[in-house]
Design a protein around this motif. Sequence first.
Motif, PDB file in Angstrom:
ATOM      1  N   VAL A 227       0.835  -1.203   0.000  1.00  0.00           N
ATOM      2  CA  VAL A 227       0.000   0.000   0.000  1.00  0.00           C
ATOM      3  C   VAL A 227       0.869   1.252   0.000  1.00  0.00           C
ATOM      4  O   VAL A 227       0.586   2.224  -0.728  1.00  0.00           O
ATOM      5  N   LEU A 228       1.951   1.241   0.774  1.00  0.00           N
ATOM      6  CA  LEU A 228       2.842   2.404   0.825  1.00  0.00           C
ATOM      7  C   LEU A 228       3.536   2.639  -0.519  1.00  0.00           C
ATOM      8  O   LEU A 228       3.768   3.789  -0.901  1.00  0.00           O
ATOM      9  N   VAL A 229       3.867   1.564  -1.232  1.00  0.00           N
ATOM     10  CA  VAL A 229       4.482   1.719  -2.553  1.00  0.00           C
ATOM     11  C   VAL A 229       3.507   2.413  -3.506  1.00  0.00           C
ATOM     12  O   VAL A 229       3.889   3.336  -4.255  1.00  0.00           O
ATOM     13  N   ILE A 230       2.245   2.006  -3.481  1.00  0.00           N
ATOM     14  CA  ILE A 230       1.234   2.636  -4.338  1.00  0.00           C
ATOM     15  C   ILE A 230       1.071   4.111  -3.973  1.00  0.00           C
ATOM     16  O   ILE A 230       0.968   4.985  -4.849  1.00  0.00           O
ATOM     17  N   LEU A 231       1.050   4.413  -2.671  1.00  0.00           N
ATOM     18  CA  LEU A 231       0.953   5.804  -2.239  1.00  0.00           C
ATOM     19  C   LEU A 231       2.166   6.608  -2.702  1.00  0.00           C
ATOM     20  O   LEU A 231       2.040   7.767  -3.121  1.00  0.00           O
ATOM     21  N   ALA A 232       3.347   5.998  -2.632  1.00  0.00           N
ATOM     22  CA  ALA A 232       4.568   6.680  -3.064  1.00  0.00           C
ATOM     23  C   ALA A 232       4.492   7.044  -4.536  1.00  0.00           C
ATOM     24  O   ALA A 232       4.881   8.149  -4.945  1.00  0.00           O
ATOM     25  N   VAL A 233       3.975   6.130  -5.362  1.00  0.00           N
ATOM     26  CA  VAL A 233       3.857   6.379  -6.804  1.00  0.00           C
ATOM     27  C   VAL A 233       2.794   7.439  -7.071  1.00  0.00           C
ATOM     28  O   VAL A 233       3.015   8.379  -7.848  1.00  0.00           O
ATOM     29  N   SER A 234       1.626   7.309  -6.427  1.00  0.00           N
ATOM     30  CA  SER A 234       0.521   8.241  -6.693  1.00  0.00           C
ATOM     31  C   SER A 234       0.843   9.657  -6.240  1.00  0.00           C
ATOM     32  O   SER A 234       0.361  10.635  -6.821  1.00  0.00           O
ATOM     33  N   GLN A 235       1.676   9.795  -5.209  1.00  0.00           N
ATOM     34  CA  GLN A 235       2.020  11.117  -4.675  1.00  0.00           C
ATOM     35  C   GLN A 235       3.410  11.581  -5.101  1.00  0.00           C
ATOM     36  O   GLN A 235       3.877  12.635  -4.653  1.00  0.00           O
ATOM     37  N   SER A 236       4.067  10.791  -5.964  1.00  0.00           N
ATOM     38  CA  SER A 236       5.441  11.094  -6.411  1.00  0.00           C
ATOM     39  C   SER A 236       6.350  11.379  -5.210  1.00  0.00           C
ATOM     40  O   SER A 236       7.125  12.339  -5.198  1.00  0.00           O
ATOM     41  N   ALA A 237       6.227  10.516  -4.207  1.00  0.00           N
ATOM     42  CA  ALA A 237       7.002  10.687  -2.977  1.00  0.00           C
ATOM     43  C   ALA A 237       7.700   9.371  -2.644  1.00  0.00           C
ATOM     44  O   ALA A 237       7.193   8.573  -1.857  1.00  0.00           O
ATOM     45  N   PRO A 238       8.862   9.101  -3.268  1.00  0.00           N
ATOM     46  CA  PRO A 238       9.548   7.832  -3.061  1.00  0.00           C
ATOM     47  C   PRO A 238       9.934   7.561  -1.618  1.00  0.00           C
ATOM     48  O   PRO A 238      10.105   6.412  -1.218  1.00  0.00           O
ATOM     49  N   ASP A 239      10.043   8.640  -0.799  1.00  0.00           N
ATOM     50  CA  ASP A 239      10.417   8.439   0.600  1.00  0.00           C
ATOM     51  C   ASP A 239       9.344   7.705   1.386  1.00  0.00           C
ATOM     52  O   ASP A 239       9.604   7.169   2.463  1.00  0.00           O
ATOM     53  N   LYS A 240       8.110   7.671   0.848  1.00  0.00           N
ATOM     54  CA  LYS A 240       7.034   6.919   1.512  1.00  0.00           C
ATOM     55  C   LYS A 240       7.215   5.423   1.353  1.00  0.00           C
ATOM     56  O   LYS A 240       6.614   4.635   2.076  1.00  0.00           O
ATOM     57  N   SER A 241       8.023   5.013   0.370  1.00  0.00           N
ATOM     58  CA  SER A 241       8.243   3.592   0.110  1.00  0.00           C
ATOM     59  C   SER A 241       9.537   3.162   0.781  1.00  0.00           C
ATOM     60  O   SER A 241      10.599   3.151   0.178  1.00  0.00           O
ATOM     61  N   SER A 242       9.443   2.815   2.039  1.00  0.00           N
ATOM     62  CA  SER A 242      10.636   2.447   2.792  1.00  0.00           C
ATOM     63  C   SER A 242      10.489   1.094   3.466  1.00  0.00           C
ATOM     64  O   SER A 242      10.991   0.869   4.562  1.00  0.00           O
TER      65      SER A 242
END
Length: 284
Positions: A227-242
Amino acid sequence: MSDTNSGDSHTASTEYNNSSSTIGRVAQNSIFERFARAGFIGSGIVHLIIGYIAIRLALGGAGGTADQSGAMAELANKPGGGVALWIGVIAFAAMGLWRLVEAVLGSSSRPDSDSKLSRVFDRIKAFSLAVVYLAFAFSAWGFARGIGKSSSSQSTGFTARLMQSGAGSVALVVGALVIIAVGGYHVYKGASQNFLEDLEGSTSDLVRRLGTIGYIAKGLAIAAIGVLVILAVSQSAPDKSSGLDGALKTLGAQPYGVALLVIAGIGIITYGFYSFAMARSAKM
């Protein structure tokens, strides 16, 4: 001409069968099996430390990375931790190789799976587990040598590179959906107690409870990573994918996050204890 081709095909088949037989004999070697079973113990220790770090973070204790790299860094700083990590390298590598053998030859403990689809699924699962354990071995090797790296920062960097292109972003979303599916499978396996099929002999109530709680907790944690990876992509925020560390820390930041993070930590610790039961009773 056809006779020649037939002879070549027969020779190739014979060589393959001989090679498979050799690999199979190595996999069934009792010493190799003991090292492979030790991989379950190593996995259990890693999960215990991850759960401990999660609870420590929830209670406002010293920081740390709540994933396998954080667990190994924690272990490396303890007396005798370096020796334990080198043992872990051998145990994780043995388990990874064992699973690779299962991926190629099929499981010796389940030679008569119900269907061809079931056999294919078992081999895919064995290959996935091989990748996980070999990654554990590589991570333990790095920390044993004093050059280990945080898996959460590596995950963030990898996500950032893929997000630089449309195809990379699509690949991330597809990968995230696969991760969520894997998490869902773990939850199903725990809730249905299908994990009992992986164990030999009679199973105690304690082991059943550990497996049920452990698989559900681990499945939810894995799904949260996707879920965090999808959020990182949708928000263009790679730091969310940790990775797992990010998933647990995000959970802790929610309302009632302290209680949720403690529960998650206890669940991961429970899976760690179940791993010890697998070291003794898993079908191999």
